[in-house]
Design a protein around this motif. Sequence first.
Motif, PDB file in Angstrom:
ATOM      1  N   THR A 182       0.848  -1.207   0.000  1.00  0.00           N
ATOM      2  CA  THR A 182       0.000   0.000   0.000  1.00  0.00           C
ATOM      3  C   THR A 182       0.876   1.246   0.000  1.00  0.00           C
ATOM      4  O   THR A 182       0.615   2.205  -0.741  1.00  0.00           O
ATOM      5  CB  THR A 182      -0.934  -0.001   1.229  1.00  0.00           C
ATOM      6  N   LEU A 183       1.925   1.222   0.823  1.00  0.00           N
ATOM      7  CA  LEU A 183       2.820   2.376   0.889  1.00  0.00           C
ATOM      8  C   LEU A 183       3.492   2.599  -0.470  1.00  0.00           C
ATOM      9  O   LEU A 183       3.554   3.726  -0.973  1.00  0.00           O
ATOM     10  CB  LEU A 183       3.867   2.171   1.993  1.00  0.00           C
ATOM     11  N   LEU A 184       3.985   1.523  -1.071  1.00  0.00           N
ATOM     12  CA  LEU A 184       4.665   1.661  -2.367  1.00  0.00           C
ATOM     13  C   LEU A 184       3.696   2.157  -3.444  1.00  0.00           C
ATOM     14  O   LEU A 184       4.064   2.973  -4.284  1.00  0.00           O
ATOM     15  CB  LEU A 184       5.289   0.329  -2.799  1.00  0.00           C
ATOM     16  N   ARG A 185       2.466   1.668  -3.395  1.00  0.00           N
ATOM     17  CA  ARG A 185       1.480   2.096  -4.406  1.00  0.00           C
ATOM     18  C   ARG A 185       1.073   3.554  -4.191  1.00  0.00           C
ATOM     19  O   ARG A 185       0.751   4.253  -5.139  1.00  0.00           O
ATOM     20  CB  ARG A 185       0.278   1.165  -4.410  1.00  0.00           C
ATOM     21  N   ALA A 186       1.087   3.971  -2.935  1.00  0.00           N
ATOM     22  CA  ALA A 186       0.818   5.396  -2.671  1.00  0.00           C
ATOM     23  C   ALA A 186       1.976   6.235  -3.218  1.00  0.00           C
ATOM     24  O   ALA A 186       1.774   7.282  -3.832  1.00  0.00           O
ATOM     25  CB  ALA A 186       0.652   5.627  -1.173  1.00  0.00           C
ATOM     26  N   LEU A 187       3.205   5.739  -3.031  1.00  0.00           N
ATOM     27  CA  LEU A 187       4.383   6.475  -3.504  1.00  0.00           C
ATOM     28  C   LEU A 187       4.431   6.578  -5.025  1.00  0.00           C
ATOM     29  O   LEU A 187       4.996   7.521  -5.573  1.00  0.00           O
ATOM     30  CB  LEU A 187       5.678   5.779  -3.025  1.00  0.00           C
ATOM     31  N   THR A 188       3.859   5.600  -5.705  1.00  0.00           N
ATOM     32  CA  THR A 188       3.889   5.622  -7.172  1.00  0.00           C
ATOM     33  C   THR A 188       2.596   6.171  -7.768  1.00  0.00           C
ATOM     34  O   THR A 188       2.404   6.114  -8.984  1.00  0.00           O
ATOM     35  CB  THR A 188       4.145   4.204  -7.726  1.00  0.00           C
ATOM     36  N   ILE A 212       9.037  -2.459 -10.100  1.00  0.00           N
ATOM     37  CA  ILE A 212       8.827  -3.887 -10.353  1.00  0.00           C
ATOM     38  C   ILE A 212       7.923  -4.425  -9.247  1.00  0.00           C
ATOM     39  O   ILE A 212       8.202  -4.233  -8.062  1.00  0.00           O
ATOM     40  CB  ILE A 212      10.162  -4.660 -10.400  1.00  0.00           C
ATOM     41  N   HIS A 213       6.835  -5.047  -9.654  1.00  0.00           N
ATOM     42  CA  HIS A 213       5.838  -5.512  -8.689  1.00  0.00           C
ATOM     43  C   HIS A 213       6.101  -6.953  -8.249  1.00  0.00           C
ATOM     44  O   HIS A 213       6.930  -7.645  -8.828  1.00  0.00           O
ATOM     45  CB  HIS A 213       4.443  -5.397  -9.291  1.00  0.00           C
ATOM     46  N   ASP A 214       5.318  -7.358  -7.256  1.00  0.00           N
ATOM     47  CA  ASP A 214       5.479  -8.720  -6.729  1.00  0.00           C
ATOM     48  C   ASP A 214       4.790  -9.751  -7.612  1.00  0.00           C
ATOM     49  O   ASP A 214       4.911 -10.946  -7.389  1.00  0.00           O
ATOM     50  CB  ASP A 214       4.933  -8.806  -5.288  1.00  0.00           C
ATOM     51  N   ILE A 215       4.034  -9.284  -8.594  1.00  0.00           N
ATOM     52  CA  ILE A 215       3.357 -10.207  -9.517  1.00  0.00           C
ATOM     53  C   ILE A 215       3.752  -9.835 -10.945  1.00  0.00           C
ATOM     54  O   ILE A 215       4.240  -8.732 -11.180  1.00  0.00           O
ATOM     55  CB  ILE A 215       1.811 -10.110  -9.372  1.00  0.00           C
ATOM     56  N   ALA A 216       3.534 -10.794 -11.858  1.00  0.00           N
ATOM     57  CA  ALA A 216       3.846 -10.518 -13.265  1.00  0.00           C
ATOM     58  C   ALA A 216       2.836  -9.513 -13.799  1.00  0.00           C
ATOM     59  O   ALA A 216       1.623  -9.752 -13.749  1.00  0.00           O
ATOM     60  CB  ALA A 216       3.769 -11.810 -14.064  1.00  0.00           C
ATOM     61  N   VAL A 217       3.319  -8.380 -14.289  1.00  0.00           N
ATOM     62  CA  VAL A 217       2.395  -7.330 -14.738  1.00  0.00           C
ATOM     63  C   VAL A 217       2.591  -6.959 -16.208  1.00  0.00           C
ATOM     64  O   VAL A 217       1.855  -6.124 -16.726  1.00  0.00           O
ATOM     65  CB  VAL A 217       2.521  -6.047 -13.871  1.00  0.00           C
ATOM     66  N   LEU A 218       3.575  -7.548 -16.862  1.00  0.00           N
ATOM     67  CA  LEU A 218       3.784  -7.204 -18.271  1.00  0.00           C
ATOM     68  C   LEU A 218       2.623  -7.742 -19.107  1.00  0.00           C
ATOM     69  O   LEU A 218       2.097  -8.817 -18.813  1.00  0.00           O
ATOM     70  CB  LEU A 218       5.106  -7.805 -18.772  1.00  0.00           C
ATOM     71  N   PRO A 219       2.200  -6.982 -20.130  1.00  0.00           N
ATOM     72  CA  PRO A 219       1.053  -7.434 -20.936  1.00  0.00           C
ATOM     73  C   PRO A 219       1.314  -8.792 -21.578  1.00  0.00           C
ATOM     74  O   PRO A 219       2.247  -8.942 -22.374  1.00  0.00           O
ATOM     75  CB  PRO A 219       0.888  -6.330 -21.991  1.00  0.00           C
ATOM     76  N   SER A 220       0.499  -9.768 -21.201  1.00  0.00           N
ATOM     77  CA  SER A 220       0.787 -11.155 -21.565  1.00  0.00           C
ATOM     78  C   SER A 220       0.692 -11.418 -23.071  1.00  0.00           C
ATOM     79  O   SER A 220       1.342 -12.329 -23.574  1.00  0.00           O
ATOM     80  CB  SER A 220      -0.167 -12.088 -20.821  1.00  0.00           C
ATOM     81  N   ASP A 266      -4.738  -9.587 -16.621  1.00  0.00           N
ATOM     82  CA  ASP A 266      -3.318  -9.998 -16.651  1.00  0.00           C
ATOM     83  C   ASP A 266      -2.431  -9.020 -15.848  1.00  0.00           C
ATOM     84  O   ASP A 266      -1.210  -9.034 -15.976  1.00  0.00           O
ATOM     85  CB  ASP A 266      -2.808 -10.190 -18.090  1.00  0.00           C
ATOM     86  N   ASN A 267      -3.064  -8.208 -15.024  1.00  0.00           N
ATOM     87  CA  ASN A 267      -2.375  -7.265 -14.122  1.00  0.00           C
ATOM     88  C   ASN A 267      -1.571  -6.196 -14.846  1.00  0.00           C
ATOM     89  O   ASN A 267      -0.779  -5.490 -14.227  1.00  0.00           O
ATOM     90  CB  ASN A 267      -1.443  -8.003 -13.141  1.00  0.00           C
ATOM     91  N   SER A 268      -1.741  -6.073 -16.156  1.00  0.00           N
ATOM     92  CA  SER A 268      -0.895  -5.117 -16.873  1.00  0.00           C
ATOM     93  C   SER A 268      -1.308  -3.665 -16.634  1.00  0.00           C
ATOM     94  O   SER A 268      -0.571  -2.758 -17.024  1.00  0.00           O
ATOM     95  CB  SER A 268      -0.865  -5.433 -18.374  1.00  0.00           C
ATOM     96  N   THR A 269      -2.450  -3.443 -15.970  1.00  0.00           N
ATOM     97  CA  THR A 269      -2.795  -2.065 -15.580  1.00  0.00           C
ATOM     98  C   THR A 269      -1.653  -1.493 -14.738  1.00  0.00           C
ATOM     99  O   THR A 269      -1.284  -0.328 -14.894  1.00  0.00           O
ATOM    100  CB  THR A 269      -4.110  -2.041 -14.761  1.00  0.00           C
ATOM    101  N   LEU A 270      -1.098  -2.347 -13.861  1.00  0.00           N
ATOM    102  CA  LEU A 270       0.011  -1.891 -13.012  1.00  0.00           C
ATOM    103  C   LEU A 270       1.225  -1.516 -13.855  1.00  0.00           C
ATOM    104  O   LEU A 270       1.939  -0.566 -13.549  1.00  0.00           O
ATOM    105  CB  LEU A 270       0.393  -2.991 -12.007  1.00  0.00           C
ATOM    106  N   PHE A 271       1.440  -2.266 -14.924  1.00  0.00           N
ATOM    107  CA  PHE A 271       2.572  -1.967 -15.808  1.00  0.00           C
ATOM    108  C   PHE A 271       2.339  -0.643 -16.543  1.00  0.00           C
ATOM    109  O   PHE A 271       3.206   0.240 -16.548  1.00  0.00           O
ATOM    110  CB  PHE A 271       2.769  -3.102 -16.813  1.00  0.00           C
TER     111      PHE A 271
END
Lengths: 285, 332
Positions: free
Chosen positions: A45-51, A81-89, B135-140
């Motif tokens: 939550t803190l990191l997401r607030a910071l970004t 860089i997040h704790d989950i994969a976030v790159l567009p699949s 796919d969580n890419s909103t965060l990206f």
Amino acid sequence: MSALIELKNVSKSYGDLKALDAINLSIPPGKIVGLVGPNGAGKTTLLRALTGELDYQGEAKVLDCEPRTQRAELMGKTGVIHDIAVLPSWMKVKELLTFLEGIHPGFHREKAESFLKTTTIPMDKKIKTLSKGMKTQLHLAVTLAADTKLLILDEPTHGLDILFRKQLYTSVLEDYFDEEKSILISTHQIEEVEHILSDVIFINKGKILLYASIEELAERFTQLTIPADQADELREQLKPMSEYGILGRRVFLLENTENKALVGLGDTQTPSVADIFVALMGGES
Amino acid sequence: MKPLIILLKREWLEWKRVIIGTIVVITFLNLLMLLSVSRGSDFFHEKLDQEGHIVLDDFQFNDEEEVDLDIRMNGNDVEITIDGKDTPRSVEQMLSKVAVPIAFGLRFGMMGIFAFVLFLSMFYFSDAIYKERADNSTLFYRSLPVDDHMLLGSKIAAGLIGVIGLTLFLSLEYLVFIRIAIWIMGEPFTSLASLILSQISYLRLIWDWFGYLIFAAIHMAPMALFLMLVGTYVKGRPLLIGIGAPVLLSISWAIIFQSAALLKTIGKFFWGFNQVLIDQWEIMEKGLDTDMTIYGNFWVYIFNVDTAISILVSALLYYGTWHMYRKNIPTG
């Protein structure tokens, strides 16, 4: 030089749950800061607030930007860089590089390609076909290939094996960090990163329990190992923050105790960040 | 401007298979049309060769009574006579009447294409944000130096450009196939149809059609944004929920309050653009004797109260979409 991160009474609630509770923090630039806390402590939550990824109450400045209203500008100077994969699949690796080349003014494609050459990531494959480790490597490659002043890593090694973990932190140190850049790493696996940290923040239940440099921790906390039969007597005298037994001996963790007072009582040494964290968390609970 | 173009390219990359697939399907349907025209043409030519003339029984001009159309061929000359009328008609009179079903065919084909593209666009708008969340890419995307409005705006722009551009492209393709079909039909049909089609200004046709698509896009924008908004919130099946929830609400309203007012209001609003088309068709059909225009001028319809309401509703739905997008609620 102004602070890298400046927070004044930053709070965030989800219904009755206070995820961040009036946080005040000032982090100077040029540091590698570990944000340490148990699950649900408020790290993400803190990191997401910071970004600027979520709204909050209070005042915040990161790299002189207000994250809520100046997120785009802030993201030009910050890698995340997040704790989950976030790159567009659905994207192919090379399409991702082309996309970032166009959208991020500070992105260097050659740098990312040269990093990727050291891996087994195929350029013409879709991201969804890559393993979790490869996705993290790819995200790391494209994040480090951008000119940024702050790198935020939110549990970056989550779900990765030991080889990837080592490689990730080595890359961050060798390919990114210098005295003009800063890194904020959130983790609950403190032993993994404590050797690279300059500062550490302990967070629990949305509150900052401690913010100190590694040197300050070494000065402030001492670990004393004593014979078990002396434990009762010394416990009364030294009032340790925490203690545990090992191989028939007792280990005390002491705060603000002068080393002179411990001479002859047992073996003294600097406790690990993990031990201090556990002791503080024990006090909290 | 550059980030917007890059984001539009991203949408193209993500959706190009759907777009190319649509073009392939419509081209296949056009080819089927050519095949059936070719077979029909063979039948008529055989009859023409054997009997020297073709009679189209029970042919109906517009709303007039049914007549028999007798087509005879003498060398290169084509003679067409109409049975069942006391007064013989001039060729011009007759052509203007024959033009009506041809105009209808063109309109029907182009409207069919538009309806198909519109149907596909519902998948696009409901998935535009939902897929990113899944796919969580909103965060990206939100970790890039790009404003939220640019990210959302690129999706809306891509949808509008996609619907209008794809419909125009497929309409042009359809017109080309119509010309090929007429060529395949051979004489005397080719000359007859060409005579009618030569009265059409294709530039005018496309311009009018473009006007209609812009008009329709403005009126469909609330629905598109509503689907996007649903895509920012639901845990799964955004299209089903986006379409099903308003329908269920309207039916429930009608049953509980014994009033179909809500259903009618929603229906009237979303089908308002359709009424414009029907109005224009009626006007055009009355005036076809003197002017061969397939569609009317829809640009005049853009500046009215319905458009203002559409824009206002769209703006409110956009605000809601933006607000929810920033929350980045995880999917199921």
